[in-house]
Design an enzyme around this catalytic site. Structure first.
Site, PDB file in Angstrom:
ATOM      1  CG  ASP A 305      -2.006  -0.986   1.195  1.00  0.00           C
ATOM      2  OD1 ASP A 305      -2.972  -0.750   0.467  1.00  0.00           O
ATOM      3  OD2 ASP A 305      -1.901  -2.023   1.888  1.00  0.00           O
ATOM      4  CG  HIS A 345      -8.151   3.097   2.214  1.00  0.00           C
ATOM      5  ND1 HIS A 345      -7.469   2.793   1.052  1.00  0.00           N
ATOM      6  CD2 HIS A 345      -7.830   2.111   3.093  1.00  0.00           C
ATOM      7  CE1 HIS A 345      -6.788   1.680   1.215  1.00  0.00           C
ATOM      8  NE2 HIS A 345      -6.984   1.245   2.441  1.00  0.00           N
ATOM      9  CG  ASP A 353      -6.601  -2.476   9.543  1.00  0.00           C
ATOM     10  OD1 ASP A 353      -6.369  -3.502   8.887  1.00  0.00           O
ATOM     11  OD2 ASP A 353      -7.307  -1.543   9.136  1.00  0.00           O
ATOM     12  CD  GLU A 438     -12.606  -4.217   0.280  1.00  0.00           C
ATOM     13  OE1 GLU A 438     -12.054  -5.281   0.604  1.00  0.00           O
ATOM     14  OE2 GLU A 438     -13.636  -3.783   0.846  1.00  0.00           O
ATOM     15  CE  LYS A 546      -9.249  -6.033  -1.256  1.00  0.00           C
ATOM     16  NZ  LYS A 546      -8.386  -5.784  -0.068  1.00  0.00           N
ATOM     17  CB  THR A 593     -11.810 -10.454  -1.206  1.00  0.00           C
ATOM     18  OG1 THR A 593     -13.204 -10.144  -1.087  1.00  0.00           O
ATOM     19  CG2 THR A 593     -11.038  -9.170  -1.426  1.00  0.00           C
ATOM     20  CD  GLU A 634      -6.862  -8.670  -1.754  1.00  0.00           C
ATOM     21  OE1 GLU A 634      -7.337  -8.066  -0.768  1.00  0.00           O
ATOM     22  OE2 GLU A 634      -5.968  -8.193  -2.480  1.00  0.00           O
ATOM     23  CG  ASN A 635      -5.661 -14.573   1.659  1.00  0.00           C
ATOM     24  OD1 ASN A 635      -4.868 -14.127   0.834  1.00  0.00           O
ATOM     25  ND2 ASN A 635      -5.401 -14.580   2.953  1.00  0.00           N
ATOM     26  CG  LEU A 637     -11.499 -14.307   6.726  1.00  0.00           C
ATOM     27  CD1 LEU A 637     -12.474 -15.342   7.270  1.00  0.00           C
ATOM     28  CD2 LEU A 637     -11.531 -13.049   7.580  1.00  0.00           C
ATOM     29  NE  ARG A 670      -2.008  -7.334   5.872  1.00  0.00           N
ATOM     30  CZ  ARG A 670      -2.195  -6.383   4.964  1.00  0.00           C
ATOM     31  NH1 ARG A 670      -1.122  -5.834   4.391  1.00  0.00           N
ATOM     32  NH2 ARG A 670      -3.392  -5.979   4.661  1.00  0.00           N
TER      33      ARG A 670
END
Length: 700
Positions: A305, A345, A353, A438, A546, A593, A634-635, A637, A670
């Site tokens: 990011d 964002h 997070d 997103e 996304k 996702t 992408e996943n 969770l 990640r």
């Protein structure tokens, strides 16, 4: 097969009411008991040839017990309903959960392995009809069923009485595709009640559900109770006398071999705080060691990011790129590719997070005096996660519009990192278009008390979006429609608790369709405007967008959680096709996702959420593939186990897809110390090899 289908037709009335309707029904009144006793005492007439029904002893005993039970003394008069013991009601509920779980597995297996031509939310009647047609039978829209040898039979014909000996018609040739009726036969799907979405035919898997040896059914047993051995007849629709027997054994089937399959690049998302708020790279030596490990197991690159709140933190158009310059050099030295996210964002408002990166300070100062620059809910609560799309063309940011701010940021990035574009290190730019990067409204903010599986709230009450809504209502000639719905519930409501989003609710009224059309169109127009500028800034580079996977309440008519997020996707409308067309216009890829999630898992954990991540993934992927744009994923969770990786592989490379479609890339969320643990890294390496089409040892 024809004989098997005759047996399939022999379903008892109790099974139809309790099993097929998928509801717990308590048969308490005298009329219902009389029907059961009549069914048990005699045979049942079937439409496809006579067949006797023999009730099991436990059903016979249970029916007799209910018939002999004394009437309830509540109130006065003989018409009052009888009460049933709490124990019996609990047994009925447990038995129904068991049947429901079995039915869910049957449906999932047929969709996954059988390639039946079923719509997205096909019910059990359509599944049975597809099976019957494959066996050479004809199924009319009203449910009348007869062998194909009687294809000329009128639809309204009354079935003949059942006889002890049923004649078996010679089977007709098997049609070339499953679920397709013989020539001249009518199909249930030929008579839709409304516009249907794309057919949900998930990739055929080498295994159904998880690669586990034991799968418990939701509500299987109460604490302290011993579960009996599973019946060998897993698919039986009639329970044995032991209501606690609710554990099924599913054999561990071979994994699918992906050797020789298309090469799908794998990227790993870097930690959120890899660059701190002073725009400095954190612990570059440790990061280099981790990147080397990723490179050694075949990972193609990393995603990072690029935070607006760090780079343009203090003064408009004063950009500090030094931390990202250092990071990109480290990634290039590790011989990895880069996917970069333009993150307009804030970071820190999402569960999981571990850092807080707000919007730029100068934007926050504007927001304190003019909170309408943020999305706002019906109670006036502002959400500073990102700017409202109402200010895209409003000069409220010190003389600039939001679109101009985004473009200046992207153009500065492209100029600063030109060498990384030229040598191919930066291979893709993902454009952040809303919360968490997103394209959606921030309809379920944790900061405002939302918890899964709440439906969320509409976010259109800032003055700028209200002005847009009023303009649209006036243009339509109904100025009274210039308002948000007053009966849409709150963040943690369920659809049935609202007047707007419940089945048959106001969402499908003239006003509801107008409002939802406007609400979703604002989302599409925002994406269209930002992507137009992104193509100018990153001319010649690959860009992506996304889309969030909002899979809860997907099995309801309104798709409530999707509606509040801006995806106008009720059961009679495809809400993702307009988004895919907009992305096609700009040559952008779609990043989606939740490809690692199993529907059955969510049913067991949150049965009330009516979630279907598998159905949603398949709908969105097909919406993108239908217009010919690349699809990445992408996943949603964290995942470290083989079951989740296998589910991702199934979505990434659909088996026997006639067009050979597959994901363009996959990003793992990640990089973390947990992923770097030896056993997790080995499992991840195995997954990477399978994504690359390499051979790995199979699970037997």
């Amino acid at each position: 097969m024809a004989q098997a289908m005759e047996k399939l037709g022999g379903t008892s009335e109790e099974e139809e009411e309790e099993g097929m309707d998928m509801d717990v029904k308590e048969e308490d009144d005298d009329e219902e008991d009389g029907r059961i006793r009549a069914m048990v005492a005699g045979d049942v007439e079937m439409g496809g040839g006579g067949r006797y029904f023999l009730a099991p002893p436990d059903l016979l005993q249970e029916s007799g017990d209910r018939a002999d039970a004394p009437a309830s003394a509540s109130g006065s008069g003989s018409g009052s309903r009888r009460s049933r013991p709490a124990e019996e009601k609990e047994r009925t509920k447990l038995r129904e959960r068991h049947r429901r779980a079995i039915t869910g597995r049957i449906l999932a297996g047929l969709r996954r392995h059988g390639n039946y031509n079923l719509r997205v939310r096909a019910d059990i009647n359509e599944v049975i009809a597809a099976l019957a047609r494959e066996a050479g039978w004809v199924v009319l829209p009203d449910g009348t069923t007869f062998p194909s040898s009687q294809a000329g039979r009128p639809a309204a014909a009354v079935p003949t009485p059942a006889t002890p000996t049923a004649t078996t018609a010679p089977p007709s040739p098997t049609p070339p595709f499953r679920g397709i009726a013989p020539a001249g036969a009518l199909r249930t799907l030929d008579h839709p009640s409304g516009r249907l979405k794309g057919v949900f035919t998930p990739p055929i898997s080498a295994y159904d559900g998880h690669c586990r040896s034991v799968v418990p059914v939701a509500g299987a047993s109460r604490a302290g109770e011993k579960v009996a051995d599973s019946s060998p007849l897993i698919g039986s629709s009639t329970d044995s006398g032991n209501d606690k027997q609710l554990m099924d054994l599913i054999p561990r089937l071979p994994e699918r071999d992906f050797a020789g399959s298309p090469y799908v690049p794998v990227y790993v998302m870097l930690p959120l705080g890899v660059v701190n708020t002073y725009c400095e790279l954190v612990d570059p030596d440790s990061l280099m060691e981790q990147l080397k490990k990723l490179k050694s197991i075949g990972v193609d690159g990393v995603m990072v990011d690029c935070w607006w709140g760090i780079v343009e933190a203090h003064t408009p158009q004063q950009y500090n790129w030094k931390g990202y310059m250092h990071l990109f050099q480290v990634v290039r030295d590790a011989k990895l590719k880069l996917q970069v996210v333009m993150s307009f964002h804030e970071c820190g408002g999402k569960v999981g997070d571990d850092v807080c990166i707000p919007l730029p300070q100068w934007v926050a100062e504007i927001g304190r005096s003019n909170p309408n620059i943020y999305f706002t809910d019906s109670e006036g609560r502002c959400n500073p996660e990102c700017l409202s799309w109402g200010v895209d063309k409003e000069r409220v940011l010190l003389g600039r519009t939001a679109l101009e701010v985004y473009f200046d940021f992207m153009r500065s990035f492209r100029v600063e990192f030109d060498e990384f574009f030229e040598d191919g290190t930066i291979c893709e730019i993902e454009i952040g278009l809303g919360p968490y990067g997103e394209l959606r409204y921030p309809s379920y903010p944790v900061r405002h008390g939302w918890r899964y599986p709440g439906i969320g709230e509409f976010q259109c009450y800032d003055s700028f979006l209200q002005k847009s809504l009023k303009k649209a209502a006036d243009a339509r000639g109904h100025s009274v429609w210039a308002r948000g719905p007053h009966n849409a519930g709150s963040y943690n409501s369920q659809p049935r608790e609202t007047g707007f989003l419940c089945d048959g609710g106001e969402y499908n009224s003239q006003y509801g369709r107008f409002f939802l059309g406007w609400y979703s169109q604002v989302l599409v127009e925002h994406g269209d405007s930002v992507l137009f500028l992104a193509k100018l800034a990153f001319d010649g580079s690959s860009i992506a967008v996304k889309i969030s996977g909002i899979y809860w309440w997907y099995k309801t008519a309104s798709h409530a959680a999707e509606l509040t997020a801006g995806f106008y996707n009720p059961c009679n409308r495809d809400g993702y096709a307009p988004i895919a067309s907009m992305l096609k216009k700009h040559g952008a890829a779609l990043n989606f996702t939740c490809t690692e999630l199993y529907t059955l898992d969510h049913y067991e954990d949150f049965p009330e959420a009516m979630a279907d991540p598998e159905g949603l993934v398949w709908q969105v992927l097909n919406a993108a593939w239908d217009v010919g744009i690349p699809v990445a994923s992408e996943n949603a969770l964290p995942c470290y186990d083989r079951d989740s990786y296998n589910k991702i592989l199934e979505s990434a490379k659909p088996l026997n897809d006639p067009d050979g479609r597959h994901l363009s890339s996959f990003t793992y969320l990640r990089l973390s110390p947990v992923l770097m643990q030896n056993h997790n890294l080995l499992e991840f390496e195995r997954f990477v090899k399978q994504m690359h089409g390499e051979s790995v040892p199979m699970c037997r």
